[in-house]
Design a protein around this motif. Structure first.
Motif, PDB file in Angstrom:
ATOM      1  N   PHE A  43       9.473   1.669 -11.404  1.00  0.00           N
ATOM      2  CA  PHE A  43       9.611   0.322 -12.298  1.00  0.00           C
ATOM      3  C   PHE A  43       8.328  -0.184 -12.244  1.00  0.00           C
ATOM      4  O   PHE A  43       8.404  -0.593 -13.578  1.00  0.00           O
ATOM      5  CB  PHE A  43      10.660  -0.570 -11.313  1.00  0.00           C
ATOM      6  N   ILE A  44       7.257  -0.216 -11.542  1.00  0.00           N
ATOM      7  CA  ILE A  44       5.876  -0.730 -12.036  1.00  0.00           C
ATOM      8  C   ILE A  44       5.475   0.280 -13.037  1.00  0.00           C
ATOM      9  O   ILE A  44       5.048  -0.205 -14.224  1.00  0.00           O
ATOM     10  CB  ILE A  44       4.930  -0.734 -10.997  1.00  0.00           C
ATOM     11  N   GLU A  45       5.486   1.499 -12.757  1.00  0.00           N
ATOM     12  CA  GLU A  45       4.977   2.604 -13.831  1.00  0.00           C
ATOM     13  C   GLU A  45       5.501   2.538 -15.363  1.00  0.00           C
ATOM     14  O   GLU A  45       5.102   2.413 -16.280  1.00  0.00           O
ATOM     15  CB  GLU A  45       5.091   4.006 -13.356  1.00  0.00           C
TER      16      GLU A  45
ATOM     17  N   THR B 233       0.910  -1.201  -0.077  1.00  0.00           N
ATOM     18  CA  THR B 233      -0.136  -0.097  -0.032  1.00  0.00           C
ATOM     19  C   THR B 233       0.944   1.296   0.074  1.00  0.00           C
ATOM     20  O   THR B 233       0.396   2.449  -0.189  1.00  0.00           O
ATOM     21  CB  THR B 233      -1.021  -0.034   1.218  1.00  0.00           C
ATOM     22  N   ALA B 234       2.056   1.187   0.007  1.00  0.00           N
ATOM     23  CA  ALA B 234       3.151   2.413   0.227  1.00  0.00           C
ATOM     24  C   ALA B 234       4.143   1.831  -0.103  1.00  0.00           C
ATOM     25  O   ALA B 234       5.329   1.610   0.366  1.00  0.00           O
ATOM     26  CB  ALA B 234       3.139   2.860   1.755  1.00  0.00           C
ATOM     27  N   LEU B 235       4.475   1.713  -1.598  1.00  0.00           N
ATOM     28  CA  LEU B 235       5.602   1.471  -2.352  1.00  0.00           C
ATOM     29  C   LEU B 235       6.708   2.340  -2.005  1.00  0.00           C
ATOM     30  O   LEU B 235       6.502   3.582  -2.199  1.00  0.00           O
ATOM     31  CB  LEU B 235       5.421   1.241  -3.782  1.00  0.00           C
ATOM     32  N   HIS B 236       7.992   1.934  -2.023  1.00  0.00           N
ATOM     33  CA  HIS B 236       9.156   2.762  -2.268  1.00  0.00           C
ATOM     34  C   HIS B 236       9.043   3.703  -3.664  1.00  0.00           C
ATOM     35  O   HIS B 236       8.720   2.934  -4.581  1.00  0.00           O
ATOM     36  CB  HIS B 236      10.419   2.199  -2.216  1.00  0.00           C
ATOM     37  N   PRO B 237       9.318   4.874  -3.683  1.00  0.00           N
ATOM     38  CA  PRO B 237       9.232   5.600  -5.002  1.00  0.00           C
ATOM     39  C   PRO B 237      10.150   4.872  -6.295  1.00  0.00           C
ATOM     40  O   PRO B 237       9.492   4.849  -7.389  1.00  0.00           O
ATOM     41  CB  PRO B 237      10.146   6.915  -4.629  1.00  0.00           C
ATOM     42  N   VAL B 238      11.167   4.164  -6.021  1.00  0.00           N
ATOM     43  CA  VAL B 238      11.889   3.271  -6.806  1.00  0.00           C
ATOM     44  C   VAL B 238      10.834   2.122  -7.461  1.00  0.00           C
ATOM     45  O   VAL B 238      10.888   1.708  -8.521  1.00  0.00           O
ATOM     46  CB  VAL B 238      13.174   3.127  -6.626  1.00  0.00           C
ATOM     47  N   GLN B 239      10.492   1.465  -6.514  1.00  0.00           N
ATOM     48  CA  GLN B 239       9.420   0.399  -6.770  1.00  0.00           C
ATOM     49  C   GLN B 239       8.281   0.804  -7.597  1.00  0.00           C
ATOM     50  O   GLN B 239       7.967   0.183  -8.797  1.00  0.00           O
ATOM     51  CB  GLN B 239       8.968  -0.208  -5.377  1.00  0.00           C
ATOM     52  N   ALA B 240       7.721   2.141  -7.325  1.00  0.00           N
ATOM     53  CA  ALA B 240       6.441   2.607  -8.047  1.00  0.00           C
ATOM     54  C   ALA B 240       6.951   3.009  -9.514  1.00  0.00           C
ATOM     55  O   ALA B 240       6.193   2.422 -10.424  1.00  0.00           O
ATOM     56  CB  ALA B 240       6.087   3.783  -7.303  1.00  0.00           C
TER      57      ALA B 240
ATOM     58  N   ALA C 113      12.268   7.900 -11.084  1.00  0.00           N
ATOM     59  CA  ALA C 113      12.304   7.631  -9.755  1.00  0.00           C
ATOM     60  C   ALA C 113      13.243   8.952  -9.090  1.00  0.00           C
ATOM     61  O   ALA C 113      13.013   9.597  -8.219  1.00  0.00           O
ATOM     62  CB  ALA C 113      13.007   6.374  -9.142  1.00  0.00           C
ATOM     63  N   ALA C 114      14.116   9.474  -9.953  1.00  0.00           N
ATOM     64  CA  ALA C 114      14.903  10.582  -9.784  1.00  0.00           C
ATOM     65  C   ALA C 114      13.975  12.083  -9.990  1.00  0.00           C
ATOM     66  O   ALA C 114      14.504  12.870  -9.554  1.00  0.00           O
ATOM     67  CB  ALA C 114      16.384  10.592 -10.399  1.00  0.00           C
ATOM     68  N   GLY C 115      12.802  11.675 -10.593  1.00  0.00           N
ATOM     69  CA  GLY C 115      12.083  12.923 -10.753  1.00  0.00           C
ATOM     70  C   GLY C 115      12.553  13.762 -11.846  1.00  0.00           C
ATOM     71  O   GLY C 115      12.078  14.982 -12.063  1.00  0.00           O
ATOM     72  N   LEU C 116      13.309  12.815 -12.729  1.00  0.00           N
ATOM     73  CA  LEU C 116      13.565  13.726 -14.056  1.00  0.00           C
ATOM     74  C   LEU C 116      12.859  13.291 -15.158  1.00  0.00           C
ATOM     75  O   LEU C 116      12.231  12.195 -15.044  1.00  0.00           O
ATOM     76  CB  LEU C 116      15.157  13.104 -14.042  1.00  0.00           C
ATOM     77  N   THR C 117      13.035  13.751 -16.201  1.00  0.00           N
ATOM     78  CA  THR C 117      12.100  13.649 -17.383  1.00  0.00           C
ATOM     79  C   THR C 117      12.427  12.254 -18.082  1.00  0.00           C
ATOM     80  O   THR C 117      13.650  12.034 -17.856  1.00  0.00           O
ATOM     81  CB  THR C 117      12.208  14.636 -18.509  1.00  0.00           C
ATOM     82  N   ALA C 118      11.531  11.752 -18.403  1.00  0.00           N
ATOM     83  CA  ALA C 118      11.834  10.240 -18.960  1.00  0.00           C
ATOM     84  C   ALA C 118      12.652  10.382 -20.266  1.00  0.00           C
ATOM     85  O   ALA C 118      12.586  11.404 -20.911  1.00  0.00           O
ATOM     86  CB  ALA C 118      10.320   9.548 -19.322  1.00  0.00           C
ATOM     87  N   ILE C 119      13.377   9.292 -20.420  1.00  0.00           N
ATOM     88  CA  ILE C 119      14.350   9.213 -21.630  1.00  0.00           C
ATOM     89  C   ILE C 119      13.548   9.019 -22.649  1.00  0.00           C
ATOM     90  O   ILE C 119      12.689   8.397 -22.849  1.00  0.00           O
ATOM     91  CB  ILE C 119      15.493   8.541 -21.347  1.00  0.00           C
ATOM     92  N   ASP C 120      14.036   9.544 -23.821  1.00  0.00           N
ATOM     93  CA  ASP C 120      13.651   9.111 -25.265  1.00  0.00           C
ATOM     94  C   ASP C 120      14.315   7.781 -25.491  1.00  0.00           C
ATOM     95  O   ASP C 120      15.449   7.323 -25.014  1.00  0.00           O
ATOM     96  CB  ASP C 120      14.146  10.064 -26.367  1.00  0.00           C
ATOM     97  N   ALA C 121      13.671   7.056 -26.509  1.00  0.00           N
ATOM     98  CA  ALA C 121      14.299   5.898 -26.961  1.00  0.00           C
ATOM     99  C   ALA C 121      15.710   6.113 -27.502  1.00  0.00           C
ATOM    100  O   ALA C 121      15.895   6.809 -28.626  1.00  0.00           O
ATOM    101  CB  ALA C 121      13.551   5.142 -28.025  1.00  0.00           C
TER     102      ALA C 121
ATOM    103  N   ARG D 238      14.286   4.473 -18.125  1.00  0.00           N
ATOM    104  CA  ARG D 238      12.842   5.530 -17.788  1.00  0.00           C
ATOM    105  C   ARG D 238      12.678   5.190 -16.366  1.00  0.00           C
ATOM    106  O   ARG D 238      12.244   6.377 -15.653  1.00  0.00           O
ATOM    107  CB  ARG D 238      11.938   5.006 -18.713  1.00  0.00           C
ATOM    108  N   ALA D 239      12.670   4.106 -15.787  1.00  0.00           N
ATOM    109  CA  ALA D 239      12.222   4.010 -14.415  1.00  0.00           C
ATOM    110  C   ALA D 239      13.155   4.769 -13.371  1.00  0.00           C
ATOM    111  O   ALA D 239      12.819   5.218 -12.491  1.00  0.00           O
ATOM    112  CB  ALA D 239      12.161   2.490 -13.954  1.00  0.00           C
ATOM    113  N   VAL D 240      14.349   4.673 -13.842  1.00  0.00           N
ATOM    114  CA  VAL D 240      15.518   5.349 -12.829  1.00  0.00           C
ATOM    115  C   VAL D 240      15.356   6.674 -12.952  1.00  0.00           C
ATOM    116  O   VAL D 240      15.227   7.702 -11.880  1.00  0.00           O
ATOM    117  CB  VAL D 240      16.909   4.787 -13.080  1.00  0.00           C
ATOM    118  N   MET D 241      15.266   7.298 -14.154  1.00  0.00           N
ATOM    119  CA  MET D 241      15.090   8.814 -14.330  1.00  0.00           C
ATOM    120  C   MET D 241      13.772   9.311 -13.761  1.00  0.00           C
ATOM    121  O   MET D 241      13.803  10.165 -13.187  1.00  0.00           O
ATOM    122  CB  MET D 241      15.286   9.051 -15.730  1.00  0.00           C
TER     123      MET D 241
END
Length: 177
Positions: free
Chosen positions: A98-100, A89-96, A156-164, A151-154
């Protein structure tokens, strides 16, 4: 079971915030205790040599390979596994993140990727894409979710998702194909 280090004294460590005591030899590998004695299945047994990263845990906040770490090394220290990061019910931001980002395919490397990311972002909360590549380069993934992992790591850091990025597919394979 053999007594710990021939002293009869149990080995005490803190796993996911709980004090645990084991009457095991101090040269017992941490992964066996986590998986077999504590039933924690986040860390996976991969190579057994500390090279693939599937068994990564945090020891006092630092990423470490539990397949090569012994109880002697972690005695009295705090060990955090994937299960200790968050709750359903309260995932760590990195876990969240990676799921997203849907950053898992088979999921075998996921434990190592997440645990390494947590330790990395604690040291470097606003990394560049190149720094993320370097931080994850020794965590092996063979399923092809490299772009999603980045993308998940970026995220989680609050940075813009990377492009392919064609070079991103090489990011988590250590340059090996």
């Amino acid at each position: 079971m053999a007594s710990s280090a021939l002293t009869g004294e149990p080995v005490v460590l803190i796993v996911n915030g709980k004090t645990c005591s084991f009457d095991l030899p101090r040269d017992t590998r941490l992964i066996y205790v986590l998986r077999n004695d504590l039933g924690l299945n986040g860390p996976k047994f991969g190579c057994g040599l500390g090279e693939c990263g599937a068994c990564t845990v945090l020891i006092d906040g630092v990423a470490a390979r539990s397949c090569v770490v012994t109880l002697r090394t972690v005695e009295g220290r705090a060990v955090t596994t994937l299960e200790g990061l968050g709750e359903l019910t309260a995932l760590h931001p990195v876990q969240a993140a990676f799921i997203e980002a849907q950053a898992a395919q088979c999921g075998y490397c996921l434990n190592g990727m997440i645990m390494t990311t947590v330790a990395f972002l604690a040291r470097n909360p606003a990394p560049t894409l190149e720094q993320v590549r370097e931080a994850l380069r020794y965590n092996l993934c063979r399923c092809g979710t490299h772009v999603e992992i980045m993308r998940a790591v970026m995220a989680a850091a609050g940075l813009t998702a990377i492009d392919a990025d064609p070079d991103t597919s090489d990011a988590t394979s250590g340059g090996r194909r």
